[in-house]
Design an enzyme around this catalytic site. Structure first.
Site, short mmCIF file in Angstrom:
data_model
loop_
_atom_site.label_atom_id
_atom_site.label_comp_id
_atom_site.label_asym_id
_atom_site.label_seq_id
_atom_site.Cartn_x
_atom_site.Cartn_y
_atom_site.Cartn_z
N SER A 36 14.18 15.82 -2.23
CA SER A 36 13.74 16.26 -0.90
C SER A 36 12.38 15.69 -0.57
O SER A 36 11.48 15.70 -1.39
CB SER A 36 13.68 17.79 -0.87
OG SER A 36 12.82 18.26 -1.88
N ASP A 37 12.23 15.16 0.63
CA ASP A 37 10.93 14.69 1.08
C ASP A 37 10.79 14.97 2.56
O ASP A 37 11.65 15.61 3.16
CB ASP A 37 10.73 13.21 0.72
CG ASP A 37 11.71 12.29 1.42
OD1 ASP A 37 11.87 12.41 2.66
OD2 ASP A 37 12.31 11.43 0.74
N TYR B 42 22.89 12.12 -2.72
CA TYR B 42 22.80 10.73 -3.19
C TYR B 42 24.20 10.16 -3.37
O TYR B 42 25.05 10.75 -4.03
CB TYR B 42 22.02 10.67 -4.50
CG TYR B 42 20.53 10.82 -4.34
CD1 TYR B 42 19.92 10.82 -3.08
CD2 TYR B 42 19.71 10.95 -5.44
CE1 TYR B 42 18.55 10.94 -2.96
CE2 TYR B 42 18.33 11.07 -5.32
CZ TYR B 42 17.76 11.07 -4.07
OH TYR B 42 16.39 11.19 -3.95
N LYS C 71 3.98 10.45 -8.96
CA LYS C 71 3.98 10.34 -7.49
C LYS C 71 4.37 11.67 -6.87
O LYS C 71 5.27 12.35 -7.37
CB LYS C 71 4.95 9.25 -7.04
CG LYS C 71 4.82 8.90 -5.56
CD LYS C 71 5.52 7.59 -5.24
CE LYS C 71 7.02 7.75 -5.17
NZ LYS C 71 7.70 6.46 -4.97
N LYS D 256 5.44 13.59 -3.14
CA LYS D 256 5.85 13.48 -1.74
C LYS D 256 4.87 14.26 -0.88
O LYS D 256 4.45 15.37 -1.25
CB LYS D 256 7.25 14.06 -1.56
CG LYS D 256 8.31 13.34 -2.38
CD LYS D 256 8.54 11.92 -1.90
CE LYS D 256 9.64 11.23 -2.68
NZ LYS D 256 9.96 9.90 -2.13
N ASP E 69 3.51 9.67 -1.21
CA ASP E 69 4.62 9.04 -0.49
C ASP E 69 4.97 9.88 0.73
O ASP E 69 5.40 11.02 0.61
CB ASP E 69 5.83 8.96 -1.43
CG ASP E 69 7.04 8.29 -0.81
OD1 ASP E 69 7.00 7.93 0.38
OD2 ASP E 69 8.05 8.13 -1.53
N ASN F 252 7.14 8.90 3.18
CA ASN F 252 8.51 8.66 3.66
C ASN F 252 8.60 8.47 5.18
O ASN F 252 9.47 9.03 5.83
CB ASN F 252 9.44 9.78 3.21
CG ASN F 252 9.69 9.72 1.71
OD1 ASN F 252 8.95 10.33 0.94
ND2 ASN F 252 10.68 8.96 1.28
N GLU G 198 2.42 5.51 0.17
CA GLU G 198 3.71 4.83 0.30
C GLU G 198 4.39 5.24 1.59
O GLU G 198 4.38 6.41 1.97
CB GLU G 198 4.57 5.24 -0.91
CG GLU G 198 5.98 4.73 -0.89
CD GLU G 198 6.68 5.03 -2.22
OE1 GLU G 198 5.98 5.19 -3.24
OE2 GLU G 198 7.92 5.12 -2.22
N GLU H 211 11.11 0.21 0.40
CA GLU H 211 12.48 0.68 0.17
C GLU H 211 13.31 0.63 1.44
O GLU H 211 14.54 0.56 1.36
CB GLU H 211 12.48 2.10 -0.42
CG GLU H 211 12.07 3.18 0.54
CD GLU H 211 11.99 4.54 -0.13
OE1 GLU H 211 10.97 4.79 -0.80
OE2 GLU H 211 12.91 5.35 0.00
N ASP I 5 13.37 -3.24 -3.37
CA ASP I 5 14.54 -2.37 -3.50
C ASP I 5 15.75 -3.25 -3.80
O ASP I 5 15.95 -4.28 -3.16
CB ASP I 5 14.74 -1.58 -2.22
CG ASP I 5 15.83 -0.53 -2.35
OD1 ASP I 5 15.49 0.66 -2.47
OD2 ASP I 5 17.02 -0.90 -2.34
N HIS J 193 10.95 0.18 -5.94
CA HIS J 193 11.49 1.50 -5.60
C HIS J 193 12.72 1.76 -6.47
O HIS J 193 13.54 0.87 -6.65
CB HIS J 193 11.89 1.50 -4.12
CG HIS J 193 12.71 2.70 -3.73
ND1 HIS J 193 14.01 2.61 -3.31
CD2 HIS J 193 12.39 4.02 -3.70
CE1 HIS J 193 14.47 3.81 -3.02
NE2 HIS J 193 13.52 4.70 -3.24
N ALA J 194 12.84 2.98 -6.96
CA ALA J 194 14.05 3.35 -7.69
C ALA J 194 14.36 4.82 -7.45
O ALA J 194 13.82 5.43 -6.53
CB ALA J 194 13.91 3.02 -9.17
#
Lengths: 431, 431
Positions: free
Chosen positions: B23-24, B32, B216, B218, B246, B248, B272, B299, B322, B349-350
């Site tokens: 979740s971000d 996913y 990292k 979010k 990050d 997003n 990010e 990404e 990515d 990015h992963a």
């Protein structure tokens, strides 16, 4: 209270590659196609929209529209800015579908088709052609349908409101002028790469005889060919007619500059899509190198964020709005507001299937309610496939006739939907 | 002479939204998913690839992969640079499908999945892990698989060749080092927005105990929350551990600058995705305002043309490659070459499904054959869903274990493909 009760999605393809209409340096054999959507309601009126593609992949585009159906089914029929703003926000904001863009490509074009169908529905219910339906909205209503996310460094809602308010006093007069005179057009019909020199020169002369003062040629395949064709076209139309050229993204930056230096003696009005539509800084470099030739792009510009950068950096001199590339009317209002803010004329992209029909409304709305002018503005005209539309766009003496039928003009005749359905329709299954 | 005899395309979804993993600020409830492709051959070896999505629309992504099948079926099994370059050029160059991008979104990700599956196949046939298969190619071969269209104002084939040749002498030594030591990793596992403060602090401490020197978080939902969470995380890990944040894509330019001024006291290593991945000039403005905090993105960067601009303008300090967004290995080689040209470190990015498995190969190839260094470079690690992979990525003591099994590590266990098939698999049909 009427509701949306069905979402019909159709894969419609016209076999245009058989005639080389539409051939250019990057698109040698397009089959102009529509992923066509009808929002069915339990009332008397439906809404029609489409995403334009050039053949293969139209099924993927249709699947993306179908994926949006859950957001639309059962929804109250949209009638006003509040409902049309909410629909756009919900579609763009789908937190899972967003990953597939975000706000670009197949999913974004699908959103555009559905959003445009919703505006068509609302305009029909109001018994207005779309341009008039939009132009009768208040500045506050128009601002309310726009998503300003990622735009605030270039234009704020308050600035947008001020722009629209400044144009408000002249709306009624410009509506009258528009209804009386139509809107300026230019024609691309002479200039497809697949045509012979004779056909090109003949069609160019015919364009002038038909009242156009601007034509467009496709370029970018071979420099010697382009010089010869441009010379022919200039000789055919004389000095008083503008000739734009269109490379359909064929070049790298240095190619574009070299090519336009060679074509400059024939006074090209603009160079369209000189390179990748994603390359803001590339367009800027080209613009700085080829002035006074204008740089134009837009038919493949994915969203308002890229247009923002093209405008704010001075990379384009002409913005080519497309009705079926971005997220529909709402995002195109954002783009028109950005163009007005930066003082760049909007000359919409058209052709394909239904793009003339759709985009005329946006340009006319711009004239009435946003920029307030048609100076240096002109809508592309390509004279094919109009016969499939219930209320086709028409051009007379170089000007679009202002549409008066209710809606967004996207509706295709049922007989055409049947005949050109892919792959089951008679045009495809028997050939 | 073996040929590709079948293209299986599967819609695989994992119900990750039930646990708020992932979740971000822009993706509150991802499931996913993988649009999974298998290139079947008449030999002993198949090729596996995937496009990663987060749930709805995975069917559209799968349809786009299916639309590419005619380009692949009956084709000779690719074994070398010539065949892998030709396949990529044919897929990207489909003159009708191109309209749906161009080179972005669903169709481009589909190309990436198929191209990556072809590289998987070629590497398996060579009995090499992909990173080694790539790193054993000559500079000329590597340059030959890259599409330099739209890049020549930033990097030419000759420059690319010179970069690769300069790295050639150290290849063998770096392969040995890589096999012995693995590749540096950082972990995002502590920082999802859906986690409680206690869970965040506990996981942050655990990350350090597990050997990570970078984590990292979010951010982007609420500034006060982010300040509190960042303070907690910094207290949990101490000063010697890097903390990236990050957003997003949550912010406009001014939001990003304001937010990072507030977070600066906790020494964030990078910010990010501060804003739209399409906004090159926005990233540049943010980078200039928040230095020395680094700006990172990638990404959602759609292709090499946008990366070119981000790099050439100085808009990013960290490039987040990515494996499943752009057009596959070929385009990622172009992006690695651009990053090397501009001296920007690549930190992939992963996470998601299979992204750790895939991208480790590209970072390791970069280390051996392109940049020649892992200084300031680190691969993201998110510890979920690896159990579904036949040769899962693994991290020990803060480093990716260098894969040695042949191929690109994308293959999912048949049992998982069955269970998580959407919507027919038992995980979905019985819930």
């Amino acid at each position: 209270m009427a509701r949306i009760t069905g979402v019909d999605v159709l894969d419609i393809r016209f076999p245009t590659s058989r005639e080389l209409d539409g051939s250019d340096a990057m698109n040698p054999d397009p089959d102009y196609s529509a992923a066509y959507v009808v929002l069915r309601t339990d009332g008397d009126v439906d809404g029609h929209g489409l995403a334009f593609t050039i053949g293969r992949g139209n099924d993927v585009q249709a699947a993306a529209i179908q994926a949006l159906a859950p957001h639309v089914l059962g929804r109250e029929v949209p009638r006003d800015a509040a409902a049309l703003g909410a629909l756009s926000r919900e579609l763009v904001g789908d937190s899972q579908l967003r990953w597939l863009g975000p706000e670009k490509g197949v999913v974004h074009m699908a959103i555009g088709a559905v959003v445009n169908a919703a505006w068509d529905l609302a305009a029909r219910l109001a018994n207005r052609p779309l341009w008039m339906f939009m132009a009768e909205m208040s500045p506050e209503e128009l601002v309310s349908v726009v998503d300003f996310r990622y735009l605030s460094d270039a234009i704020t809602p308050d600035e947008a409101l001020a722009l629209l308010e400044a144009a408000e006093p002249g709306r009624a007069e410009r509506m009258s002028v528009l209804l009386a005179e139509g809107y300026p057009a230019y024609t691309t019909s002479p200039g497809w790469l697949g045509y012979s020199d004779e056909k090109l020169a003949g069609l160019a002369r015919q364009a002038v005889a038909d009242g156009f003062d601007m034509i467009k040629l496709k370029v970018g395949g071979d420099l010697d060919d382009d010089v010869r064709r441009m010379r022919l076209a200039r000789a055919a139309v004389g000095d008083g007619v503008r000739i734009a050229v269109d490379a359909n993204q064929r070049w790298d930056v240095a190619d574009a500059v070299r090519w336009m230096k060679e074509l400059a003696e024939f006074d090209p009005y603009w160079i369209e899509e000189p390179t990748s539509p994603d390359d803001v800084l590339g367009h800027l470099a080209i613009a700085q190198a080829v002035r006074p030739i204008r740089v134009a792009t837009g038919e493949h510009v994915q969203n308002r964020v890229v247009f923002k950068q093209l405008l704010a950096s001075g990379a384009i001199d002409v913005l080519q709005l497309d009705a079926a590339r971005v997220g529909g009317v709402n995002e195109n209002i954002a783009i028109l507001l950005l163009a007005a803010k930066f003082g760049v004329p909007v000359c919409p992209h058209a052709g394909g299937v239904g793009l003339c029909e759709l985009v005329q409304h946006l340009a006319m709305f711009d004239f009435v309610a946003v920029s307030g002018t048609w100076e240096n503005r002109v809508i592309e005209w390509v004279d094919h496939l109009h016969e499939h539309f219930v209320t086709p766009a028409t051009v007379h003496n170089g000007r679009y006739t202002t549409p008066t039928a209710p809606g967004f003009s996207a509706e295709i005749h049922p007989a055409s939907l049947h005949r050109f359905a892919y792959p089951s329709g008679p045009e495809w299954s028997t050939s």
